[in-house]
Each structure stands twice: as C-alpha cells, then as structure tokens.
Write an enzyme that holds these catalytic residues in place. Sequence first.
Site, PDB file in Angstrom:
ATOM      1  N   HIS A   1      -0.131 -10.002   6.765  1.00 55.90           N
ATOM      2  CA  HIS A   1      -1.169 -10.101   5.736  1.00 55.90           C
ATOM      3  C   HIS A   1      -2.169 -11.216   6.049  1.00 55.90           C
ATOM      4  CE1 HIS A   1       1.428  -7.422   3.575  1.00 55.90           C
ATOM      5  NE2 HIS A   1       2.375  -8.316   3.443  1.00 55.90           N
TER       6      HIS A   1
ATOM      7  N   HIS B   1       1.697  -3.072   1.762  1.00 51.92           N
ATOM      8  CA  HIS B   1       2.565  -2.607   2.843  1.00 51.92           C
ATOM      9  C   HIS B   1       2.442  -1.105   3.007  1.00 51.92           C
ATOM     10  CE1 HIS B   1       4.411  -6.020   0.665  1.00 51.92           C
ATOM     11  NE2 HIS B   1       4.515  -6.512   1.862  1.00 51.92           N
TER      12      HIS B   1
END
Lengths: 330, 330
Positions: B56, B218
């Site tokens: 991320h 995700h």
Amino acid sequence: MKKFINDPADVVAQALAGVAAAHPELRVEIDEQYIVRADAPRPGKVGLVSGGGSGHEPLHGGFVGPGMLDAACPGEIFTSPVPGQILAATKAVDGGAGVVHIVKNYTGDVMNFQLAAELATEEGISVETVLVDDDVAVEDSTWTAGRRGTGATLLVEKIAGARAEEGGKLAEVAAIGREVNTHSGSFAYALTAGTTPAAGRPGFELPADEIEAGVGIHGEPGRRREKLRPAKELTHAALDAILDAKPFPGPVIVLVNGLGGTPLIELYLIYGEVARHLEERGVRIARQLVGNYVTSLDMAGMSLTLCQATDEMIRLWDAPARTPGLRWGA
Amino acid sequence: MKKFINDPADVVAQALAGVAAAHPELRVEIDEQYIVRADAPRPGKVGLVSGGGSGHEPLHGGFVGPGMLDAACPGEIFTSPVPGQILAATKAVDGGAGVVHIVKNYTGDVMNFQLAAELATEEGISVETVLVDDDVAVEDSTWTAGRRGTGATLLVEKIAGARAEEGGKLAEVAAIGREVNTHSGSFAYALTAGTTPAAGRPGFELPADEIEAGVGIHGEPGRRREKLRPAKELTHAALDAILDAKPFPGPVIVLVNGLGGTPLIELYLIYGEVARHLEERGVRIARQLVGNYVTSLDMAGMSLTLCQATDEMIRLWDAPARTPGLRWGA
C-alpha cells in the site's frame, strides 16, 4: 481501454481544470493551456518555463512553484505544446530579467519552443534555452535527433529553478541548467506499454516474458527487447550503460523514477540495488530521490538517472521547493 | 508476472533495504521489519505506530517522520504484521508518554496489534488504539468484520501525528485520531486488479468493460461489478455513496487517491469532478490532496475520501510534516 476519463478528446483540459481546483497557489489558463505561479510575473526574477506533451505527470505542471518552474505548457498527450501557448506562458512569467526555456529533446518540442523564443525575442524578452538530452540508451529515436530528454529534466528544473529563485541572472540560470544536463545520464526499462486515451490500446506489445531495454518516455524503442531478468541484473545493466556513456568520478544525485504503473515497493527495491552497485563501482551518492516523477501514463517501467553533482548543484538541490509534485524546506 | 523484483519471497525485506539506503533520516530494522524515526524514542512525546500489510506504499513506512508516524510495521504483502514486530516498534518509540497504535480494520491487523498492545502494557507502556474503518462501500468484507480501513488512514496519521508532535497527551492524540476516523468516509473503484509477487497473477479478473465499485485495497469485492462509465458519473456515484453514509455539513478535507496504476492526469481530472459535484451538493472543500498515497500494488483504480473537518483538524492538517511520502512546511 479502462481509464477514469470522460472523453478522450478532453482529457488534458479537464485534468487542467482539476489542477486549477486543487492548487489555488497556481493559476491555470485552461484556454491557453498553461500553468503559472499565481504571483507571476515576479519583477527582477528570471522566469523558468518548461513543457512538453502531457502524460508525464507530475512533469511539468506539477513542478510549477517557488524554487522550480514559473510556468509549464502541457501539450496534448504525447504531443508538443504549440508556439502560441509557449509564448503566452513566456510573457506571463517575464519579470524583466529574461526567461529560460527548459526543453526536452524531441523534434516537435525543440521546433515549437524555438519559434516561441523567436516571437518572445521580437517582443523584447530575452530567452535562453536549455536542451535536455540525458537518455544514454540510443542516439536518435522515433521523435528525436540526438539523445532523448528524460529523467534529468527534473534535476534541471529543480537546480536551475533554485538558482533563479535566489536571484541568479539569465546567463547563470541557463548555465547551471546546461551543466546539470551535461552531467546527467539516464536509462529506462519498460515492462508494459502505456495506453493513450486517443489510441485506446497499448502503444506497443511485449511478450509476457520480455521487456524493452532503453525505452523512451513515449514508448519509443530502446536498444533491444530482452527477457525479463531479476531486478538486480537489470539495475546493474542500466547503471553500467550510464557509467559507460559518461564519466561519473564524483558524488552523484540519483533518481529512481517510476514510469507510472510500477509500485513504489519495487522502486525502493531497485534503489537498494542501485546503492549497492554504485558502491561496488566506487561512485558516491550525494543525494537520492525515489518515486514517480517523469512518467509515461500507466507504463510499468522505471528509469535511472545519475547526475555528476558539484557542490553548487547539491546546494541548489537542497534549496526549498514548493510545488505539487516536489516539495521540501517550505 | 512482470515486476522489478529478484525473488517473490524477498520483496519486502529488499524494499526495506532500499528504504534504509534512501532515507538516512529513518532507521530501518530489516530483521525485525520496522521503520522508525532515527531520533526515536523522543522523551515526553507520544509515539505513533501504524502498520499493516505491504503493498500500500507510501502507506505506512512512507509516513514515518516528524509530524506523522514515529514507526511503521510493514507485514509481508497484503499480510498483517506480527505481534513481536509491533511490540518491538512500540518499544522503540516509547518516550514515556505512551504510544498510539493506528490500525486499519482488518481482522488480522486488529488481532495482532491488540496482542502487541497487551504485551507492551505488561512492559509498562501505555497504549491507546485508534481503529480506522472509513470505507462506506460494504459492511463486513473478505478480511474484515465491520467497515474496512482505507484512505482515511492517511488523514488520521497526519492529524494525530501533528497533535503528538506539538506535545499532545496520549488521550488527546488518540481522541483526535478517532474523531478524524468517525468524521471520514471513503469509496473506491478498481479498473484492474493488482498482482502480488507471491501469486504472480491478478487478484481477480474483470471483463474488459467492467469495474469493481466499492473495491477494497486488497482487491476485496465491493458493492457490485458494473460497466465502466465516464469519470464524471463514477465520481458522482462515489461521492453520493459517502454523503449518504455520513453527514458532511461543514468543510471537508478531500483525498483523491490513486490505487497504484492510475496516472496522475486521471486523478486530477477526477478531482475536477469532485470539486464541481461537492459544490452542487453544498459541501465546502477546506483542503485537498491528490496523488497515490494508499495503494494496492499496481491496481488501476482510485478512491475518494471525505473528512468532515473541524478548525482544529485543519490546523493540524496544515502543520509541518517531513516524511518520504508526505511533506510540507519543513
């Protein structure tokens, strides 16, 4: 093609509207298509103007602000800005001390900036041009006679921008910009091609296990297609190509640049390899920057740039910059 | 799979080595897998620790530095950090004033941070936890009971970080962090899936003309698959989903966030649509940020986050931050 756009024909104008809304510290002339510091022109300050095709963001519009550019002229995607646009930006930033044009070496950009410089000169504005041609991969390319201008453009804009900000004269600002370019070398890899909104499909096709070594920022062919190899090997080969092309005896500024679609985690992994290999090669790193700065739309790829840095360049690199795309010390 | 990596198993450790080489102002504990300010612990200062799966970036490691986090614990890609790792980071930043854990609401993260907090408490460190669960798209998800933590994490880290930097006490820092989360809502779209190095192929498949509305960071399913529509319509729908979920009567901080593979030119185009639609809806924008901050590897996608901002939040948002991924005023 999957993109967050409304109409392929309006992407640049609508993105500029977003820049205008997001950055009140900038003035965006949407019709004339340029971005300028809201406080321009600044009397007595040398103005810096750059530009080129859109699709390389944050270059150039994202580097407008104190310590870097006074104005940027985005062309349509992968298309040179036009002379009238460049002339308007040049006039908008002219504070009486002259204007430096920072031009990446693509035939259309060179021609249109040259014409704009001539028109500005006729209107009494002194213009100096700094041509950026740092890409060591190929001599001549799809849209270029000579070497292409790529990652070093960021370094030229930062360092010449700092020199102008502190009161450097026209010849001084241009001289340090040219020196940065002469001292720089870059090499890029593409894993995939970017997709322009107008074309609607990738600019070129690569087999699933092949990459383009020495690719240009518009997807121009590089030295060769080759098999994908571990990041370590690719990094070493790119650095060696740069070190073979130019002497880098002293401390360098390093840019590990993503071409748009490469995650930051990979860019940091690459930087680790860069640091190790430069140490093996006896090249000291003075400063480093890792991120997506000179992109090619959504191309998965990366470029490495080294700049043989003088003390003066490092001092100017460290000086404050306050732009949407690069900011420190302010 | 085309990535700039050496071995899928070593990506996080090797990227951390790159972070260590690129950022001497940080200390990177590669074996224990955390990133900490080089000057930690700072006596009397509340420490801020966040973390979560890697992939991320720049979240969280890129937000370590003065004005934001004291430490970050990156797990393996899309995998929670482990309690021992979080405990080590907590101890490394404890300056005697207590430590705030900022935790995105994923079951593994919540469990492991909770265990680490218990262990730290046993060692005499006071820990407060701020849970981030801003994603309005779905209630419960693949790895989450309740709402997912996404873009608002950046706002919590910035604003609580500024409060800690200026000397806020443990309860105050935690309180403003929770207030930011409560005041925030986010909604994301995926055009494509990201590819983890371990899997070697995209996390899910989308037809060429379909997108995932309400996707998680995700790749978790959102509300529905739908046809790709113009950016304007997608932006309006996302904003309306956020505005339907929570009241936003006053000025907001807006984050237009790229999920990794979306060019900046599209994010700015989206911001233009955001600004127009919020004006139509009577919501005033106090501050805005546009870029790739909370990503999902190379996913082409974007998220919008609104935070109903108090004067105090805006003051803390504007305070200096000096981190690799977010920097202003310093």
